[in-house]
Design an enzyme around this catalytic site. Structure first.
Site, PDB file in Angstrom:
ATOM      1  N   GLU A  14     -57.197  -4.655 -61.228  1.00  0.00           N
ATOM      2  CA  GLU A  14     -56.656  -4.798 -62.432  1.00  0.00           C
ATOM      3  C   GLU A  14     -55.493  -5.600 -62.260  1.00  0.00           C
ATOM      4  O   GLU A  14     -54.551  -5.723 -62.257  1.00  0.00           O
ATOM      5  CB  GLU A  14     -56.014  -3.237 -62.735  1.00  0.00           C
ATOM      6  CG  GLU A  14     -57.015  -2.483 -63.017  1.00  0.00           C
ATOM      7  CD  GLU A  14     -56.594  -0.894 -63.356  1.00  0.00           C
ATOM      8  OE1 GLU A  14     -55.188  -0.656 -63.306  1.00  0.00           O
ATOM      9  OE2 GLU A  14     -57.605   0.140 -63.482  1.00  0.00           O
TER      10      GLU A  14
ATOM     11  N   HIS B 131     -51.342  -0.950 -65.570  1.00  0.00           N
ATOM     12  CA  HIS B 131     -52.604  -0.766 -65.426  1.00  0.00           C
ATOM     13  C   HIS B 131     -53.225  -1.781 -66.335  1.00  0.00           C
ATOM     14  O   HIS B 131     -52.547  -2.415 -67.226  1.00  0.00           O
ATOM     15  CB  HIS B 131     -53.161   0.511 -65.521  1.00  0.00           C
ATOM     16  CG  HIS B 131     -52.914   1.593 -64.597  1.00  0.00           C
ATOM     17  ND1 HIS B 131     -53.765   1.922 -63.721  1.00  0.00           N
ATOM     18  CD2 HIS B 131     -51.695   2.264 -64.354  1.00  0.00           C
ATOM     19  CE1 HIS B 131     -53.264   3.053 -62.676  1.00  0.00           C
ATOM     20  NE2 HIS B 131     -52.053   3.211 -63.499  1.00  0.00           N
TER      21      HIS B 131
ATOM     22  N   HIS C 131     -54.440   0.138 -58.869  1.00  0.00           N
ATOM     23  CA  HIS C 131     -56.078   0.058 -58.944  1.00  0.00           C
ATOM     24  C   HIS C 131     -56.355  -1.411 -58.648  1.00  0.00           C
ATOM     25  O   HIS C 131     -55.796  -2.398 -59.462  1.00  0.00           O
ATOM     26  CB  HIS C 131     -56.306   0.395 -60.257  1.00  0.00           C
ATOM     27  CG  HIS C 131     -56.374   1.840 -60.692  1.00  0.00           C
ATOM     28  ND1 HIS C 131     -56.254   2.433 -61.729  1.00  0.00           N
ATOM     29  CD2 HIS C 131     -56.908   3.130 -59.711  1.00  0.00           C
ATOM     30  CE1 HIS C 131     -56.317   3.756 -61.492  1.00  0.00           C
ATOM     31  NE2 HIS C 131     -56.644   4.094 -60.044  1.00  0.00           N
TER      32      HIS C 131
ATOM     33  N   GLU D  69     -51.442   0.364 -70.217  1.00  0.00           N
ATOM     34  CA  GLU D  69     -52.763  -0.301 -69.922  1.00  0.00           C
ATOM     35  C   GLU D  69     -52.801  -1.590 -70.619  1.00  0.00           C
ATOM     36  O   GLU D  69     -52.307  -1.847 -71.857  1.00  0.00           O
ATOM     37  CB  GLU D  69     -53.988   0.268 -70.338  1.00  0.00           C
ATOM     38  CG  GLU D  69     -54.335   1.852 -69.785  1.00  0.00           C
ATOM     39  CD  GLU D  69     -55.000   1.833 -68.480  1.00  0.00           C
ATOM     40  OE1 GLU D  69     -55.457   0.541 -68.126  1.00  0.00           O
ATOM     41  OE2 GLU D  69     -55.197   3.128 -67.776  1.00  0.00           O
TER      42      GLU D  69
HETATM   43 ZN   LIG Z   1     -55.929   1.524 -63.678  1.00  0.00          ZN
END
Ligand SMILES: [Zn+2]
Length: 321
Positions: free
Chosen positions: A46, A167, A43, A277
């Site tokens: 990020e 992420h 992504h 995350e």
């Molecule tokens: Zn992500």
């Protein structure tokens, strides 16, 4: 380092491989090395993910810490630091908060959410058919060159016992799966390793990361993490020639008993699979994706020991069934 694919805009996707050229005397040199796969930057916005993969890479390449040198004696670490370089470049040149890749249609770039494009329950819950959606699944499963490249790297690792996708943000350690509430076979092992990583992270700078299932956060399908967990391989990939003969003999004996095999006693294995995350936490008033640069190194400092624990556990306690 090698080029493993080319994006829509012609950029190279690079993979790094870390290992020591010869195993230490203390390890069993006859066994092929187990493999651990890590990726980041799927992504675009990020940025702490891109930075943390590089932090891990730097320490694997330069550290004298015995935890790292012995890991590299016994295992290969393969790392794709930026899965989505087109999107990443666009977050510098166009839109800081761009998430997807840069697949273009006749009306201009709309992009595919690469973490909804893996061939695992593609197009189910938590992904969108609409090209302008942030979670657009793409025209077909594994349609995107970035997804194809990362899959090819993983498929080239027959002894991958662990896989990790970095992420941001929310400070979460997420285990499979995202497409159903049904508990998976290795829930207990995955939960234990996830909880232990959260404790290790907390001990470094006091940050709280929550360890939970993907589905407990929100439904997701066709994610990298779920696809990895589906990739079972023969256990004999991990064994030397002599051990294979012995293991097959034991498996034959067990079959005669016709009881279901408990985890840890079968003939195939799967990789421990997680999404982490990273910082910051999910408070709405926080910096979100635009994390202060002073948090880059501390994030690396708390994730590296969690990663080393994860890799060590995976090579010592393979997820079998
Ligand atoms: Zn992500």
């Amino acid at each position: 380092m090698r080029n493993v694919g080319t994006t829509h805009e012609g950029r190279e996707i690079m993979a790094l491989r870390f290992t020591n050229p010869t195993p230490a005397a203390s390890t069993n040199a006859t066994l092929p090395k187990k493999q651990v796969y890590v990726q980041g930057g799927i992504h675009a916005r990020e940025w702490i993910s891109h930075a943390t993969t590089q932090y891990i890479a730097y320490h694997l390449a330069t550290s004298d810490d015995r935890k790292i040198t012995t890991l590299l004696d016994e295992a290969e670490i393969v790392l794709v630091p930026v899965v989505n370089p087109d999107g990443y470049v666009y977050t510098w040149s166009g839109d800081r908060l761009w998430r997807k890749n840069r697949r273009a249609d006749a009306r201009g770039a709309f992009g595919v959410d690469l973490n909804r494009n893996y061939p695992s329950h593609w197009g189910e819950a938590g992904s969108s058919k609409f090209p302008y959606s942030e979670t657009y699944m793409g025209p077909s499963a594994a349609s995107e060159p970035e997804v194809q490249a990362s899959m090819a790297v993983f498929n080239s690792l027959p002894r991958a016992v662990a896989a990790l996708d970095l992420h941001a943000y929310s400070q979460l350690i997420l285990r499979p799966v995202g497409w159903t509430r049904k508990y998976q076979l290795h829930e207990a092992q995955h939960a234990a390793v996830g909880d232990a990583m959260a404790k290790i992270i907390k001990n470094v700078h006091g940050k709280d990361y929550i360890s939970e299932r993907e589905i407990d956060l929100y439904p997701v399908s066709a994610s990298a993490t779920d696809w990895w967990y589906e990739q079972s391989r023969p256990l004999k990939n991990l064994l030397g020639d002599k051990d294979v003969v012995q293991a097959e003999g034991e498996a034959m004996k067990k079959k005669k008993h016709k009881k279901p095999l408990p985890p840890g006693h079968g003939t195939i294995f799967r990789p421990y699979s997680y999404t982490i995350e990273l910082r910051p936490s999910s408070e709405w008033w926080g910096p979100g994706f635009v994390l202060d640069k002073r948090e880059i190194i501390p994030t690396g400092e708390e994730i590296l020991p969690a990663f080393l624990y994860f890799a060590r556990t995976a090579i010592e306690n393979v997820l079998t069934e």
